[in-house]
Design an enzyme around this catalytic site. Structure first.
Site, PDB file in Angstrom:
ATOM      1  N   GLY A  26     118.671 150.624  35.617  1.00 43.66           N
ATOM      2  CA  GLY A  26     118.741 150.617  36.461  1.00 43.66           C
ATOM      3  C   GLY A  26     117.727 151.432  36.764  1.00 43.66           C
ATOM      4  N   GLY A  27     117.684 152.200  38.700  1.00 45.64           N
ATOM      5  CA  GLY A  27     117.534 153.328  39.023  1.00 45.64           C
ATOM      6  C   GLY A  27     118.851 153.827  39.074  1.00 45.64           C
ATOM      7  N   MET A  28     119.441 153.501  38.821  1.00 43.80           N
ATOM      8  CA  MET A  28     120.886 153.720  39.580  1.00 43.80           C
ATOM      9  C   MET A  28     122.609 153.843  39.025  1.00 43.80           C
ATOM     10  SD  MET A  28     121.916 152.574  43.106  1.00 43.80           S
ATOM     11  CE  MET A  28     123.623 152.558  42.900  1.00 43.80           C
ATOM     12  N   ALA A  29     122.239 152.797  37.804  1.00 48.63           N
ATOM     13  CA  ALA A  29     122.911 152.983  36.825  1.00 48.63           C
ATOM     14  C   ALA A  29     122.556 151.773  35.154  1.00 48.63           C
ATOM     15  CB  ALA A  29     124.123 151.695  36.811  1.00 48.63           C
ATOM     16  N   GLU A  30     123.341 151.722  34.400  1.00 47.91           N
ATOM     17  CA  GLU A  30     122.920 151.495  33.097  1.00 47.91           C
ATOM     18  C   GLU A  30     124.185 150.092  32.838  1.00 47.91           C
ATOM     19  OE1 GLU A  30     121.892 153.495  29.501  1.00 47.91           O
ATOM     20  OE2 GLU A  30     123.177 154.713  30.261  1.00 47.91           O
ATOM     21  N   ILE A  31     124.353 149.287  32.669  1.00 40.98           N
ATOM     22  CA  ILE A  31     125.431 147.516  32.236  1.00 40.98           C
ATOM     23  C   ILE A  31     125.365 147.925  30.802  1.00 40.98           C
ATOM     24  CG2 ILE A  31     125.648 146.107  32.947  1.00 40.98           C
ATOM     25  CD1 ILE A  31     124.342 145.758  35.450  1.00 40.98           C
ATOM     26  N   LYS A  49     129.270 148.706  34.039  1.00 42.80           N
ATOM     27  CA  LYS A  49     128.360 149.611  34.814  1.00 42.80           C
ATOM     28  C   LYS A  49     128.743 150.887  35.157  1.00 42.80           C
ATOM     29  CE  LYS A  49     125.089 148.428  38.414  1.00 42.80           C
ATOM     30  NZ  LYS A  49     124.341 147.547  38.922  1.00 42.80           N
ATOM     31  N   ASP A 155     121.858 143.723  49.329  1.00 38.95           N
ATOM     32  CA  ASP A 155     120.994 143.470  48.160  1.00 38.95           C
ATOM     33  C   ASP A 155     121.180 142.424  47.691  1.00 38.95           C
ATOM     34  OD1 ASP A 155     118.494 143.909  46.536  1.00 38.95           O
ATOM     35  OD2 ASP A 155     120.567 145.527  45.194  1.00 38.95           O
TER      36      ASP A 155
END
Length: 365
Positions: A26-31, A49, A155
């Protein structure tokens, strides 16, 4: 070959973890799906994460994320994804979480649409009851001295509702939305990092306006989930982010589509309260919202069980996800076998059953 956002191929070592599959980005992180070891030396699958490099370098974001994660990490509930650890490795912030083998609600509904598979309303009610139970637990959480923690998720979008192939339903990412909201300007988050793309559609009107929020904002966000699961479509249909944000600020909610289902009037009454424009007019807390959902299930004899939901998921979706993940795990065993003795070249602890200490460039917070 799978690669991370920096172009490094998987599998890769990341502190005490070996990351071997990409779950999401996503825009903040990778999982990532990774493997590490317990203190007794047993292998353990985890979801890691890892925040993107630019956000990890933001000191204010890092402090807020760590504070929020520490606040939410003690949450222990069957309907909340467990946080095991958080820290910084090679300068990258990360959160070590419980791995839920399944898919998120957003992906589940997209797959149903793609396959033209109607999503049974009984499973919608099951998801809603279970997820609301987790939300109510988080809202009730208190410190050791009994002081309420006043946790707000902020969220409650479908990507943060996970369903497992065992029929479990779990909420994730408590606290992360606040770290983004309080450290990134909305235009930067939306335009540059895409942190808020897709999130405007699940905001309460006060959150969309940038006002202070409390737990009643989560009641509204959860109400949107209720509306969308029962309607079978998105609530806000803005042509772009700006239009969606405008719709969220106005909170102009249309009635639930009518299809002759016996529980529709009761569901509309629930939605009228959960999605009230003014916070004071909403359910007072998530327990009251959960009770309203439960009343519909019992009052209209809606048969929904974890076993039935698990069978539905395994029948239609498991073959698309599980075999590939198993293949990657077996490939990891060939590349980095989980041998426990020192000097055997595996990814296990280097001194028998003792867990590997963090490397010099790894800082656990």
């Amino acid at each position: 070959m799978l690669r991370d956002a920096d172009g490094t191929p998987l599998p890769q070592r990341f502190g005490p973890y070996v990351l071997f599959d990409l779950i999401g980005r996503g825009g903040m992180a990778e999982i990532f799906l990774g493997r590490t070891f317990t203190r007794l030396g047993a292998p353990r699958l985890v979801a890691v994460k890892r925040m993107l490099a630019r956000l990890s370098a933001d000191e204010q974001f890092g402090k807020m994320l760590i504070a929020e994660a520490k606040l939410c990490a003690p949450l222990r509930h069957a309907n909340i994804v467990q946080v095991h650890d958080l820290g910084r490795i090679d300068g990258r912030l990360h959160i070590d979480m419980e791995y839920v083998e399944g898919l998120d609600l957003h992906r589940l509904l997209r797959l149903c649409t793609r396959r033209q598979l109607p999503f049974p309303p009984e499973y919608a009610f099951f998801i809603l009851e279970e997820a609301c139970r987790g939300l109510a637990h988080a809202h009730r959480a208190a410190a050791d001295d009994g002081r309420p923690l006043h946790i707000v998720h902020r969220d409650l979008s479908p990507t943060n509702v996970l369903v497992s192939f065992e029929g479990e339903v779990k909420l994730c990412d408590f606290g992360i939305a606040r770290a983004a909201a309080e450290t990134l300007a909305p235009d930067e988050a939306a335009a540059e990092t895409e942190t808020l793309r897709g999130k405007f559609a699940y905001m309460s009107p006060e959150q969309a306006r940038g006002d202070a929020v409390d737990q009643r904002a989560d009641i509204f966000g959860f109400g949107i989930l209720v509306w969308e699961l029962l309607a079978g479509r998105r609530l806000y249909k803005g042509g772009n982010d700006i239009e969606t944000l405008r719709l969220a600020r106005e909170a102009a909610v249309p009635p639930l589509p009518r299809r002759g289902r016996p529980w529709e009037d009761a569901a509309q009454d629930l939605l009228d309260r959960a999605l009230a424009r003014h916070p004071a007019d909403r359910f007072p807390d998530a327990d009251a919202l959960h009770d309203a959902i439960r009343d519909i299930i019992l009052g209209f004899d809606i048969r929904c069980s974890q076993l039935g939901f698990a069978e539905f998921l395994r029948q239609h979706f498991a073959e698309q996800i599980v075999p590939l993940r198993r293949d990657r795990e077996r490939a990891l065993d060939l590349i980095a076998p989980p041998r426990h003795a020192a000097g055997q070249g595996g990814d296990g602890p280097p001194h028998g059953v003792e867990r590997r200490s963090p490397r010099p460039n790894s800082t656990m917070l």
